[in-house]
Each structure stands twice: as structure tokens, then as C-alpha cells.
Design a protein around this motif. Structure first.
Motif, mmCIF file in Angstrom:
data_model
loop_
_atom_site.group_PDB
_atom_site.id
_atom_site.type_symbol
_atom_site.label_atom_id
_atom_site.label_comp_id
_atom_site.label_asym_id
_atom_site.label_seq_id
_atom_site.Cartn_x
_atom_site.Cartn_y
_atom_site.Cartn_z
ATOM 1 N N PRO A 54 70.837 16.549 55.386
ATOM 2 C CA PRO A 54 69.476 17.063 55.570
ATOM 3 C C PRO A 54 69.111 18.058 54.484
ATOM 4 C CG PRO A 54 70.977 18.131 57.095
ATOM 5 C CD PRO A 54 71.773 17.058 56.418
ATOM 6 N N GLU A 55 67.828 18.323 54.341
ATOM 7 C CA GLU A 55 67.360 19.348 53.412
ATOM 8 C C GLU A 55 67.655 20.688 54.066
ATOM 9 O OE1 GLU A 55 65.926 22.100 51.286
ATOM 10 O OE2 GLU A 55 64.645 21.840 53.054
ATOM 11 N N PRO A 56 68.574 21.503 53.526
ATOM 12 C CA PRO A 56 69.096 22.670 54.255
ATOM 13 C C PRO A 56 68.067 23.752 54.540
ATOM 14 C CG PRO A 56 69.825 22.711 51.977
ATOM 15 C CD PRO A 56 69.174 21.382 52.184
ATOM 16 N N CYS A 57 67.185 24.044 53.589
ATOM 17 C CA CYS A 57 66.217 25.127 53.804
ATOM 18 C C CYS A 57 65.142 24.734 54.816
ATOM 19 C CB CYS A 57 65.578 25.532 52.475
ATOM 20 S SG CYS A 57 66.729 26.333 51.321
ATOM 21 N N GLY A 58 65.014 23.438 55.075
ATOM 22 C CA GLY A 58 64.065 22.992 56.087
ATOM 23 C C GLY A 58 64.727 22.657 57.407
ATOM 24 N N ALA A 59 66.048 22.850 57.480
ATOM 25 C CA ALA A 59 66.785 22.479 58.687
ATOM 26 C C ALA A 59 66.667 23.522 59.794
ATOM 27 C CB ALA A 59 68.260 22.258 58.355
ATOM 28 N N VAL A 60 66.255 24.747 59.439
ATOM 29 C CA VAL A 60 66.139 25.832 60.420
ATOM 30 C C VAL A 60 64.652 26.101 60.657
ATOM 31 C CG1 VAL A 60 66.836 28.174 61.024
ATOM 32 C CG2 VAL A 60 68.270 26.800 59.499
ATOM 33 N N SER A 61 64.224 26.007 61.902
ATOM 34 C CA SER A 61 62.804 26.178 62.226
ATOM 35 C C SER A 61 62.372 27.636 62.083
ATOM 36 C CB SER A 61 62.537 25.712 63.659
ATOM 37 O OG SER A 61 63.155 26.587 64.597
ATOM 38 N N HIS A 62 61.066 27.847 61.980
ATOM 39 C CA HIS A 62 60.531 29.207 61.864
ATOM 40 C C HIS A 62 60.843 30.027 63.122
ATOM 41 C CE1 HIS A 62 57.368 28.523 58.455
ATOM 42 N NE2 HIS A 62 58.577 28.070 58.151
ATOM 43 N N ASP A 63 60.770 29.392 64.278
ATOM 44 C CA ASP A 63 61.065 30.118 65.523
ATOM 45 C C ASP A 63 62.515 30.607 65.533
ATOM 46 O OD1 ASP A 63 58.504 29.760 66.459
ATOM 47 O OD2 ASP A 63 59.010 28.022 67.711
ATOM 48 N N THR A 64 63.429 29.760 65.071
ATOM 49 C CA THR A 64 64.834 30.159 65.029
ATOM 50 C C THR A 64 65.052 31.270 64.020
ATOM 51 O OG1 THR A 64 65.512 27.919 65.665
ATOM 52 C CG2 THR A 64 67.184 29.335 64.673
ATOM 53 N N LEU A 65 64.387 31.180 62.867
ATOM 54 C CA LEU A 65 64.500 32.240 61.869
ATOM 55 C C LEU A 65 63.922 33.552 62.400
ATOM 56 C CD1 LEU A 65 63.558 30.277 58.621
ATOM 57 C CD2 LEU A 65 65.809 31.210 59.224
ATOM 58 N N ASP A 66 62.857 33.488 63.175
ATOM 59 C CA ASP A 66 62.294 34.704 63.783
ATOM 60 C C ASP A 66 63.322 35.383 64.675
ATOM 61 O OD1 ASP A 66 59.839 34.445 62.561
ATOM 62 O OD2 ASP A 66 58.899 33.406 64.235
ATOM 63 N N SER A 67 64.135 34.574 65.371
ATOM 64 C CA SER A 67 65.131 35.125 66.285
ATOM 65 C C SER A 67 66.305 35.736 65.523
ATOM 66 C CB SER A 67 65.630 34.019 67.223
ATOM 67 O OG SER A 67 66.689 34.476 68.042
ATOM 68 N N THR A 95 74.170 16.969 45.501
ATOM 69 C CA THR A 95 73.449 17.161 46.770
ATOM 70 C C THR A 95 73.737 16.055 47.774
ATOM 71 O OG1 THR A 95 71.504 16.070 45.781
ATOM 72 C CG2 THR A 95 71.591 18.474 45.707
ATOM 73 N N ASP A 96 74.394 14.977 47.353
ATOM 74 C CA ASP A 96 74.799 13.953 48.309
ATOM 75 C C ASP A 96 76.043 14.371 49.075
ATOM 76 O OD1 ASP A 96 72.755 12.185 47.760
ATOM 77 O OD2 ASP A 96 73.867 11.180 46.150
ATOM 78 N N ARG A 97 76.770 15.333 48.532
ATOM 79 C CA ARG A 97 78.029 15.746 49.143
ATOM 80 C C ARG A 97 77.975 17.137 49.768
ATOM 81 N NH1 ARG A 97 82.658 13.434 47.311
ATOM 82 N NH2 ARG A 97 83.597 14.734 48.933
ATOM 83 N N LYS A 98 77.207 18.058 49.184
ATOM 84 C CA LYS A 98 77.184 19.421 49.715
ATOM 85 C C LYS A 98 75.852 20.093 49.408
ATOM 86 C CE LYS A 98 80.088 23.539 50.095
ATOM 87 N NZ LYS A 98 81.338 24.191 49.667
ATOM 88 N N VAL A 99 75.245 20.675 50.444
ATOM 89 C CA VAL A 99 73.989 21.413 50.290
ATOM 90 C C VAL A 99 74.049 22.660 51.164
ATOM 91 C CG1 VAL A 99 72.585 19.372 49.748
ATOM 92 C CG2 VAL A 99 72.876 20.078 52.142
ATOM 93 N N GLY A 100 73.201 23.628 50.851
ATOM 94 C CA GLY A 100 73.175 24.854 51.642
ATOM 95 C C GLY A 100 71.911 25.654 51.380
ATOM 96 N N CYS A 101 71.680 26.645 52.212
ATOM 97 C CA CYS A 101 70.530 27.530 52.062
ATOM 98 C C CYS A 101 70.888 28.879 52.670
ATOM 99 C CB CYS A 101 69.300 26.951 52.770
ATOM 100 S SG CYS A 101 67.741 27.811 52.391
ATOM 101 N N HIS A 102 70.334 29.954 52.086
ATOM 102 C CA HIS A 102 70.596 31.277 52.657
ATOM 103 C C HIS A 102 69.325 32.112 52.645
ATOM 104 C CE1 HIS A 102 71.472 31.640 48.300
ATOM 105 N NE2 HIS A 102 70.924 32.845 48.413
#
Length: 284
Positions: A54-67, A95-102
Motif C-alpha cells: 500500500p501507499e504508506p503515507c495514505g495508509a493511516v486515516s486522518h481520524d487515526t492521526l488525530d488520535s 518500493t515493491d519490496r519496502k515502503v514507509g512513512c513517518h
């Protein structure tokens, strides 16, 4: 005339003998080759379930980030808030093998950091499946985390519709108060909830441990760094494997006030809720 007949008969006999030897030798070779092929043939191990990540920076919803990152709600500038939601992709060359976001967000009470990494494992050994290779990598990480063998496994925390943990707050969190004497707001990284003990003195259900009902296998680690003379940073890590994908979540909080300790249960609940969401999205 008799000599000619003798020579002709001898030649015929030699030709027959040579033909018979050649035929027998050829048949024996075919049988040997077939037996050799049957003995050495192997079935290639099955590939993993996942071919993409999955696209990592889009994998976490805004509601979850708010929490997890309460400071986002305190950002008044809309452009800055949108940038905080976007996060920053981890540098990777495949990016086919490893992706991340912080993400990193400061609030009036603490600095919170969140990182999410996905690794798709591919085995290059025909005798080892992608799933087995991923299991080996997961086991190495669990061993490196030094999860106590006696630690009882626990189920992941369910999440309420509002996005907050549905578990009951820990006694230390519910009884603590802010300097003004009022209880801090639910879900915020305030000093009111930052009174939890370190993992070594925490209740058994808050100790580093394996988790059930999360992927194929999972564990949670909880580490506290610093001392009473400085702001103590807590890092909660959740790692889980589903088929040939290993997911790692690191959630950190460092209070602004000296001597303040981030609440263990609150951070663990938030991290587990995120892990459960990511596992569900992977399997959808």
C-alpha cells in the motif's frame, strides 16, 4: 564360391550382434535417465499472497492521526495542518519490496512521532516459500526485541466508532490530574495522563508481549528512556506478519514537562488500534 559365401555369412552375423548390443544399450540409458529425473524433481514453494504494497503515507486515516498525534488539532494554519497529515515518505530504493512513512507533530504538552513500515518478503530459494521467509524475518525481530517468554499473549484492542480505544483507561490514567486539578481531555497527550510506570513495573497486560488476533503473528514492545530529571520518552512498537508482509509501527511520545512519563496503556491502545486497521486493510 564357397569362400565368398563364408565371408558373407560372417559379416551378416557381426552386423546382427552389433545391432543387438546397440539396441540394449540405448534402452538401458533411457531407463536410467528416467529414474534420475524422477528422483531429482522438486515442486517449487508457493509464492506469497501479496505482490504489491500500500501507499504508506495514505495508509493511516486522518481520524487515526488525530488520535495518535494530538498536536495536529492545535495547528491553526490549514496548509501546515494538511502537511502534517501528509507525513514524509521513507527513502527506499525498491518500493515493491519496502515502503514507509513517518510523522512528527508537536503539541503544547508533548512531541509525538509515528512511523509505519511495510516490507514484502520474497524468497529466492525454490524450496522456501515467501511466507516461510517472512516468518523467519519476523522471528528474528521478535527475538531481537527480547520479548519475555513468560509474558502472556493478549488480544488486540477493539476500537470504538469515535476512533479512540474502547478499553477502560488504566487506574493511573483515570486518577491523574493536570496542574490545575482537572482531568485532561480524552485522547490528548496531556500531562494529566502521563503517570504510567515503566514496563519493568507495569501490570502484566502492559508488559512487552505477543499479541493474538493480529495477522498471522504479532508482538508489542514498550520501552521508556530517560530519568526523573528529564522528560521521559516512551516508545511503543507493534510488529505483525500477515502472509509475506511484515508491518512495523513505532509510536513515540516525549512530554515537554520534566519528570513526566507518557501513559503506557493509552499509547499501547492507540498503536494496537492502528495495527488492527492496517491488518484489516491488507486483507480487504
Amino acid at each position: 564360391m564357397q569362400r565368398k559365401a563364408y565371408v558373407t555369412g560372417t559379416a551378416a552375423l557381426l552386423a546382427a550382434l552389433l545391432a543387438g548390443c546397440t539396441s540394449g544399450s540405448s534402452g538401458g540409458d533411457d531407463i536410467t535417465d528416467k529414474n534420475a529425473d524422477t528422483g531429482t524433481s522438486t515442486v517449487a514453494a508457493q509464492p506469497g499472497k501479496y505482490r504489491t504494497l500500500p501507499e504508506p503515507c495514505g495508509a493511516v486515516s486522518h481520524d487515526t492521526l488525530d488520535s495518535l498525534l494530538p498536536g495536529i488539532a492545535q495547528i491553526t494554519d490549514q496548509d501546515q495542518r494538511d502537511k502534517a497529515y501528509e507525513g514524509e515518505a521513507t527513502l527506499t530504493y525498491d518500493t515493491d519490496r519496502k515502503v514507509g512513512c513517518h510523522w512528527k507533530v508537536e503539541s503544547t504538552d508533548a512531541t509525538d512521532r509515528l512511523s509505519v513500515d511495510f516490507e514484502r518478503v520474497v524468497s529466492y530459494d525454490n524450496a522456501v516459500s515467501d511466507d516461510n521467509e517472512a516468518q523467519t524475518i519476523y522471528t528474528q525481530r521478535e527475538s531481537a526485541a527480547d520479548i519475555p517468554e513468560s509474558a502472556p499473549p493478549s488480544a488486540t484492542v477493539s476500537e470504538s466508532p469515535s476512533g479512540s480505544a474502547s478499553g477502560t483507561p488504566s487506574p493511573s490514567a483515570s486518577s491523574s490530574t493536570s496542574p490545575s486539578g482537572s482531568t485532561g481531555p480524552s485522547g490528548s497527550a496531556s500531562t494529566s495522563s502521563s503517570t504510567s510506570a515503566s514496563p519493568s513495573t507495569a501490570p502484566a497486560d502492559l508488559q512487552p508481549r505477543t499479541l493474538t488476533d493480529l495477522g498471522d503473528e504479532a508482538y508489542l514492545d514498550d520501552q521508556l528512556s530517560g530519568s526523573g530529571s528529564t522528560a521521559e520518552q516512551r516508545t511503543v512498537t507493534v510488529v505483525f506478519r500477515t502472509s509475506n508482509v511484515v508491518v512495523t509501527i513505532e509510536y513515540e511520545e516525549q512530554p515537554m514537562a520534566t519528570g513526566t512519563v507518557p501513559d503506557s496503556k493509552e499509547m499501547q491502545d492507540r498503536a494496537q488500534n492502528l495495527a488492527a486497521r492496517l491488518a484489516e486493510d491488507l486483507n480487504s
